[in-house]
Design a protein around this motif. Structure first.
Motif, PDB file in Angstrom:
ATOM      1  N   GLU A  40      -6.511 -13.803   6.040  1.00  0.00           N
ATOM      2  CA  GLU A  40      -7.130 -13.964   4.827  1.00  0.00           C
ATOM      3  C   GLU A  40      -8.536 -14.978   5.022  1.00  0.00           C
ATOM      4  O   GLU A  40      -9.526 -14.666   4.640  1.00  0.00           O
ATOM      5  CB  GLU A  40      -6.198 -14.686   3.896  1.00  0.00           C
ATOM      6  N   GLN A  41      -8.365 -15.837   5.922  1.00  0.00           N
ATOM      7  CA  GLN A  41      -9.546 -16.951   6.289  1.00  0.00           C
ATOM      8  C   GLN A  41     -10.696 -16.301   7.022  1.00  0.00           C
ATOM      9  O   GLN A  41     -11.714 -16.218   6.700  1.00  0.00           O
ATOM     10  CB  GLN A  41      -9.161 -18.038   7.098  1.00  0.00           C
ATOM     11  N   GLN A  42     -10.139 -15.272   7.888  1.00  0.00           N
ATOM     12  CA  GLN A  42     -11.173 -14.440   8.729  1.00  0.00           C
ATOM     13  C   GLN A  42     -11.870 -13.613   7.756  1.00  0.00           C
ATOM     14  O   GLN A  42     -13.212 -13.539   7.784  1.00  0.00           O
ATOM     15  CB  GLN A  42     -10.370 -13.756   9.810  1.00  0.00           C
ATOM     16  N   LEU A  43     -11.182 -12.977   6.885  1.00  0.00           N
ATOM     17  CA  LEU A  43     -11.795 -11.756   5.802  1.00  0.00           C
ATOM     18  C   LEU A  43     -12.320 -12.637   4.576  1.00  0.00           C
ATOM     19  O   LEU A  43     -12.917 -11.893   3.703  1.00  0.00           O
ATOM     20  CB  LEU A  43     -10.758 -10.885   5.506  1.00  0.00           C
ATOM     21  N   ALA A  44     -12.121 -14.039   4.462  1.00  0.00           N
ATOM     22  CA  ALA A  44     -12.638 -14.845   3.361  1.00  0.00           C
ATOM     23  C   ALA A  44     -12.093 -14.275   2.016  1.00  0.00           C
ATOM     24  O   ALA A  44     -12.762 -14.046   1.088  1.00  0.00           O
ATOM     25  CB  ALA A  44     -14.279 -14.666   3.283  1.00  0.00           C
ATOM     26  N   THR A  45     -10.721 -13.705   2.033  1.00  0.00           N
ATOM     27  CA  THR A  45     -10.369 -13.074   0.601  1.00  0.00           C
ATOM     28  C   THR A  45      -8.842 -13.153   0.675  1.00  0.00           C
ATOM     29  O   THR A  45      -8.185 -13.151   1.843  1.00  0.00           O
ATOM     30  CB  THR A  45     -10.820 -11.608   0.437  1.00  0.00           C
ATOM     31  N   ARG A  46      -8.228 -13.241  -0.581  1.00  0.00           N
ATOM     32  CA  ARG A  46      -6.784 -13.268  -0.468  1.00  0.00           C
ATOM     33  C   ARG A  46      -6.142 -11.909  -0.560  1.00  0.00           C
ATOM     34  O   ARG A  46      -6.807 -10.761  -1.201  1.00  0.00           O
ATOM     35  CB  ARG A  46      -6.346 -14.006  -1.791  1.00  0.00           C
ATOM     36  N   LEU A  47      -5.329 -11.772   0.511  1.00  0.00           N
ATOM     37  CA  LEU A  47      -4.584 -10.289   0.424  1.00  0.00           C
ATOM     38  C   LEU A  47      -3.188  -9.948  -0.158  1.00  0.00           C
ATOM     39  O   LEU A  47      -3.031  -8.860  -0.503  1.00  0.00           O
ATOM     40  CB  LEU A  47      -4.417  -9.840   2.279  1.00  0.00           C
ATOM     41  N   PHE A  48      -2.521 -11.001  -0.658  1.00  0.00           N
ATOM     42  CA  PHE A  48      -1.472 -10.735  -1.515  1.00  0.00           C
ATOM     43  C   PHE A  48      -1.236 -11.786  -2.461  1.00  0.00           C
ATOM     44  O   PHE A  48      -1.861 -13.016  -2.350  1.00  0.00           O
ATOM     45  CB  PHE A  48      -0.109 -11.178  -0.408  1.00  0.00           C
ATOM     46  N   ASP A  49      -0.777 -11.384  -3.562  1.00  0.00           N
ATOM     47  CA  ASP A  49      -0.316 -12.351  -4.680  1.00  0.00           C
ATOM     48  C   ASP A  49       0.901 -12.589  -4.778  1.00  0.00           C
ATOM     49  O   ASP A  49       1.855 -11.729  -4.392  1.00  0.00           O
ATOM     50  CB  ASP A  49      -0.774 -11.586  -5.973  1.00  0.00           C
ATOM     51  N   ARG A  50       1.213 -13.920  -4.572  1.00  0.00           N
ATOM     52  CA  ARG A  50       2.670 -14.439  -4.428  1.00  0.00           C
ATOM     53  C   ARG A  50       3.091 -15.151  -5.619  1.00  0.00           C
ATOM     54  O   ARG A  50       2.453 -16.146  -6.091  1.00  0.00           O
ATOM     55  CB  ARG A  50       2.665 -15.646  -3.397  1.00  0.00           C
ATOM     56  N   ILE A  51       3.864 -14.502  -6.602  1.00  0.00           N
ATOM     57  CA  ILE A  51       4.460 -14.852  -7.696  1.00  0.00           C
ATOM     58  C   ILE A  51       5.952 -15.130  -7.540  1.00  0.00           C
ATOM     59  O   ILE A  51       6.810 -14.187  -7.512  1.00  0.00           O
ATOM     60  CB  ILE A  51       3.993 -13.826  -8.775  1.00  0.00           C
TER      61      ILE A  51
END
Length: 289
Positions: A40-51
């Motif tokens: 996620e840091q490498q792509l600069a985006t969140r890949l999963f929502d964790r609820i």
């Protein structure tokens, strides 16, 4: 991009759980979380929502999923192609097969295979034929030895190995047990237990009845042939079973216009380079199957 991080991403996406992904990858949960965080840091985006304990892909995660799958499959295919240059038959072969074929058809073939190619590590996964077909289609396993589908999706290559005749069977005490020959319409008057609706065998049998314009009384379905045999043997219903399973527990019934058979064989993905180990097994199946 680190392939280990992509592997962790696919494992979490498939299972919907960090803990299950960790178990599948033989890692700790913190190790999986660390790999996802790095990606996620490498792509600069969140890949999963964790609820809470629920994990789901974000829009970015859904966009990455097919690309990550393609990247890893391409790398695996490249490794196999390069490994094949050595002409040695070795390494790990992931093979899917149904319980019935694994018990009744494969043992002599695998006995010779493991004797001839001792450097191959077989990873045999017992799956319903339909599940194995889907896993080959999506690149999760290299080969499958299964009941062949009536129709194939274009990327899947199939080799017919065995004809598998099916017999209509009843219990020895069934009203039709002593009939010389019966019709499909007569069978349709009694309860039946069928393979599950999603199975290839169910489709084969259903097409026979549709052709004759008869609707069978399906009271139960199950994917397990041994369970079907048990239910027939105690008189709950009639069914169809591979001839190799018919013994004194059940009685075959001759059915006019009711000859039926399914095909068993091996399948693989046309876009995937078969390993030397996979190619050797296909050749052995075609000669000894």
């Amino acid at each position: 991009m680190d392939t280990a991080n992509l592997t962790a991403f696919l494992a979490v996406a498939k299972s919907g759980s960090f803990s299950q992904a960790a178990e599948a990858l033989h890692l700790t949960q913190p190790a999986v979380s660390k790999r996802i965080a790095a990606l996620e840091q490498q792509l600069a985006t969140r890949l999963f929502d964790r609820i809470g304990r629920h994990v789901s892909l974000t829009e970015a995660g859904r966009a990455l999923l097919p690309r990550a799958t393609l990247v890893l499959q391409t790398l695996d295919d490249t490794r196999r192609a390069l490994s094949n240059l050595s002409s040695q038959v070795q390494g790990r072969l992931v093979l899917g097969t149904s319980h019935h074929i694994g018990l009744h058809r494969l043992p002599p073939v695998l006995r010779r295979y493991t004797s001839t190619y001792p450097d191959v590590a077989l990873d045999i996964r017992f799956l319903d034929s339909e599940v194995a077909y889907d896993q080959v289609l999506h690149g999760d396993i290299e080969l499958a030895v299964i009941t062949l589908a009536p129709t194939l999706d274009e990327p899947v290559v199939a080799r017919h190995i065995w004809d598998d005749p099916l017999d209509f069977v009843v219990s020895p005490e069934h009203p039709l047990a002593d009939s010389g020959s019966v019709t499909l319409r007569q069978l349709g008057e009694y309860p039946a237990v069928f393979p599950g609706p999603s199975t290839f065998t169910h489709r084969v049998v259903s097409r026979l009845f549709q052709r004759e314009g008869v609707t069978p009384q399906i009271s139960m379905t199950t994917n397990y042939l041994e369970t079907i045999k048990m239910m027939v043997s105690i008189g709950l219903a009639w069914s169809v079973l591979p001839r190799t399973m018919v013994d004194e527990q059940v009685k075959p019934v001759a059915v006019s216009n009711g000859e039926i058979s399914r095909q068993l064989g091996c399948i693989w993905h046309s876009g995937r380079t078969l390993s030397n180990a996979g190619r050797a097994l296909v050749e052995l199946l075609q000669t000894d199957g």
